[in-house]
Design a protein around this motif. Structure first.
Motif, mmCIF file in Angstrom:
data_model
loop_
_atom_site.group_PDB
_atom_site.id
_atom_site.type_symbol
_atom_site.label_atom_id
_atom_site.label_comp_id
_atom_site.label_asym_id
_atom_site.label_seq_id
_atom_site.Cartn_x
_atom_site.Cartn_y
_atom_site.Cartn_z
ATOM 1 N N ARG A 166 0.833 -1.189 0.000
ATOM 2 C CA ARG A 166 0.000 0.000 0.000
ATOM 3 C C ARG A 166 0.870 1.242 0.000
ATOM 4 O O ARG A 166 2.044 1.199 0.313
ATOM 5 C CB ARG A 166 -0.908 -0.014 1.224
ATOM 6 C CG ARG A 166 -1.854 -1.209 1.210
ATOM 7 C CD ARG A 166 -2.764 -1.178 2.346
ATOM 8 N NE ARG A 166 -3.767 -0.159 2.079
ATOM 9 C CZ ARG A 166 -4.804 0.054 2.857
ATOM 10 N NH1 ARG A 166 -4.978 -0.656 3.924
ATOM 11 N NH2 ARG A 166 -5.677 0.996 2.575
ATOM 12 N N ALA A 167 0.271 2.358 -0.346
ATOM 13 C CA ALA A 167 1.004 3.631 -0.370
ATOM 14 C C ALA A 167 1.423 4.008 1.042
ATOM 15 O O ALA A 167 0.733 3.723 2.006
ATOM 16 C CB ALA A 167 0.116 4.709 -0.961
ATOM 17 N N ASP A 168 2.561 4.658 1.155
ATOM 18 C CA ASP A 168 2.979 5.086 2.482
ATOM 19 C C ASP A 168 2.397 6.469 2.763
ATOM 20 O O ASP A 168 2.102 7.229 1.846
ATOM 21 C CB ASP A 168 4.508 5.068 2.589
ATOM 22 C CG ASP A 168 5.155 6.114 1.714
ATOM 23 O OD1 ASP A 168 5.663 7.094 2.262
ATOM 24 O OD2 ASP A 168 5.141 5.935 0.478
ATOM 25 N N PRO A 169 2.224 6.823 4.042
ATOM 26 C CA PRO A 169 1.611 8.104 4.409
ATOM 27 C C PRO A 169 2.344 9.325 3.842
ATOM 28 O O PRO A 169 1.711 10.296 3.450
ATOM 29 C CB PRO A 169 1.648 8.094 5.939
ATOM 30 C CG PRO A 169 1.667 6.646 6.304
ATOM 31 C CD PRO A 169 2.455 5.971 5.212
ATOM 32 N N ALA A 170 3.666 9.287 3.769
ATOM 33 C CA ALA A 170 4.416 10.443 3.271
ATOM 34 C C ALA A 170 4.125 10.700 1.792
ATOM 35 O O ALA A 170 3.944 11.845 1.378
ATOM 36 C CB ALA A 170 5.911 10.238 3.491
ATOM 37 N N SER A 171 4.067 9.643 0.990
ATOM 38 C CA SER A 171 3.778 9.858 -0.434
ATOM 39 C C SER A 171 2.327 10.305 -0.628
ATOM 40 O O SER A 171 2.034 11.095 -1.528
ATOM 41 C CB SER A 171 4.081 8.608 -1.259
ATOM 42 O OG SER A 171 3.202 7.568 -0.944
ATOM 43 N N CYS A 172 1.428 9.836 0.208
ATOM 44 C CA CYS A 172 0.035 10.265 0.131
ATOM 45 C C CYS A 172 -0.069 11.756 0.442
ATOM 46 O O CYS A 172 -0.739 12.503 -0.277
ATOM 47 C CB CYS A 172 -0.832 9.464 1.092
ATOM 48 S SG CYS A 172 -2.575 9.947 1.041
ATOM 49 N N ILE A 173 0.604 12.204 1.482
ATOM 50 C CA ILE A 173 0.555 13.622 1.850
ATOM 51 C C ILE A 173 1.197 14.476 0.756
ATOM 52 O O ILE A 173 0.710 15.568 0.441
ATOM 53 C CB ILE A 173 1.211 13.862 3.228
ATOM 54 C CG1 ILE A 173 0.374 13.179 4.324
ATOM 55 C CG2 ILE A 173 1.366 15.348 3.522
ATOM 56 C CD1 ILE A 173 -1.079 13.610 4.386
ATOM 57 N N GLY A 174 2.258 13.993 0.154
ATOM 58 C CA GLY A 174 2.866 14.707 -0.969
ATOM 59 C C GLY A 174 1.880 14.866 -2.115
ATOM 60 O O GLY A 174 1.812 15.920 -2.756
ATOM 61 N N LYS A 175 1.113 13.827 -2.365
ATOM 62 C CA LYS A 175 0.100 13.851 -3.414
ATOM 63 C C LYS A 175 -1.005 14.860 -3.076
ATOM 64 O O LYS A 175 -1.445 15.632 -3.936
ATOM 65 C CB LYS A 175 -0.473 12.433 -3.547
ATOM 66 C CG LYS A 175 -1.323 12.172 -4.739
ATOM 67 C CD LYS A 175 -1.663 10.669 -4.755
ATOM 68 C CE LYS A 175 -2.707 10.340 -5.773
ATOM 69 N NZ LYS A 175 -3.069 8.923 -5.756
ATOM 70 N N VAL A 176 -1.436 14.878 -1.817
ATOM 71 C CA VAL A 176 -2.463 15.834 -1.379
ATOM 72 C C VAL A 176 -1.932 17.263 -1.498
ATOM 73 O O VAL A 176 -2.636 18.160 -1.970
ATOM 74 C CB VAL A 176 -2.923 15.545 0.073
ATOM 75 C CG1 VAL A 176 -3.854 16.641 0.581
ATOM 76 C CG2 VAL A 176 -3.593 14.189 0.159
ATOM 77 N N PHE A 177 -0.696 17.473 -1.087
ATOM 78 C CA PHE A 177 -0.085 18.794 -1.158
ATOM 79 C C PHE A 177 -0.054 19.302 -2.601
ATOM 80 O O PHE A 177 -0.426 20.450 -2.887
ATOM 81 C CB PHE A 177 1.333 18.749 -0.571
ATOM 82 C CG PHE A 177 1.984 20.091 -0.484
ATOM 83 C CD1 PHE A 177 1.732 20.932 0.591
ATOM 84 C CD2 PHE A 177 2.848 20.520 -1.487
ATOM 85 C CE1 PHE A 177 2.326 22.181 0.665
ATOM 86 C CE2 PHE A 177 3.451 21.763 -1.418
ATOM 87 C CZ PHE A 177 3.191 22.605 -0.340
ATOM 88 N N ALA A 178 0.380 18.460 -3.540
ATOM 89 C CA ALA A 178 0.431 18.841 -4.958
ATOM 90 C C ALA A 178 -0.980 19.111 -5.494
ATOM 91 O O ALA A 178 -1.191 20.073 -6.244
ATOM 92 C CB ALA A 178 1.119 17.744 -5.770
#
Length: 130
Positions: A27-39
């Motif tokens: 599964r996706a890790d939380p840091a990459s998910c937050i990066g995606k939300v930020f972008a």
């Protein structure tokens, strides 16, 4: 013959356990998910600031970024909170779900995030009714 069957069974069980252990890692890790939300929020803010005539760019943006999965809920809300187009965030305690809205004078965009499942629902966009 029994020895070969036993070692095959042991090997099958070990393989199954390794697959089960690896599943959460896939599964996706939380840091990459937050990066995606930020972008997403940064691009959304730019679109809401300039786009007044077309809804298609918002559809395209949503198609590129969704779904959000495995985000830390507090971190996601912190990123969303930074948007100058953010509207009040609604929380449904029974469903453990946040409804997140962004709006300019012309366009409204939003999505919900289910905290227990750590997954967003399909986003929506449309014209603001005046």
């Amino acid at each position: 013959m029994r020895n070969k069957t036993s070692s095959w069974t042991i090997w099958a069980v070990i393989s199954l356990l390794l697959c089960l252990v690896q599943a959460p890692i896939a599964r996706a890790d939380p840091a990459s998910c937050i990066g995606k939300v930020f972008a997403y929020v940064a691009e959304l803010d730019q679109l809401l600031a300039k786009e007044k005539n077309w809804i298609t760019p918002f559809d395209d943006l949503n198609d590129r970024y969704f779904p959000f999965q495995d985000c830390d809920t507090d971190a996601l809300l912190e990123v969303v909170w930074q948007s100058r187009f953010r509207r009040p965030i609604t929380y449904n305690p029974r469903a453990k779900e946040y409804l997140i809205l962004f709006s300019s004078d012309v366009v409204r965009v939003g999505f919900s995030y289910r905290a227990l499942e750590k997954k967003s629902n399909r986003p929506f966009d449309g014209w603001v009714n005046k």
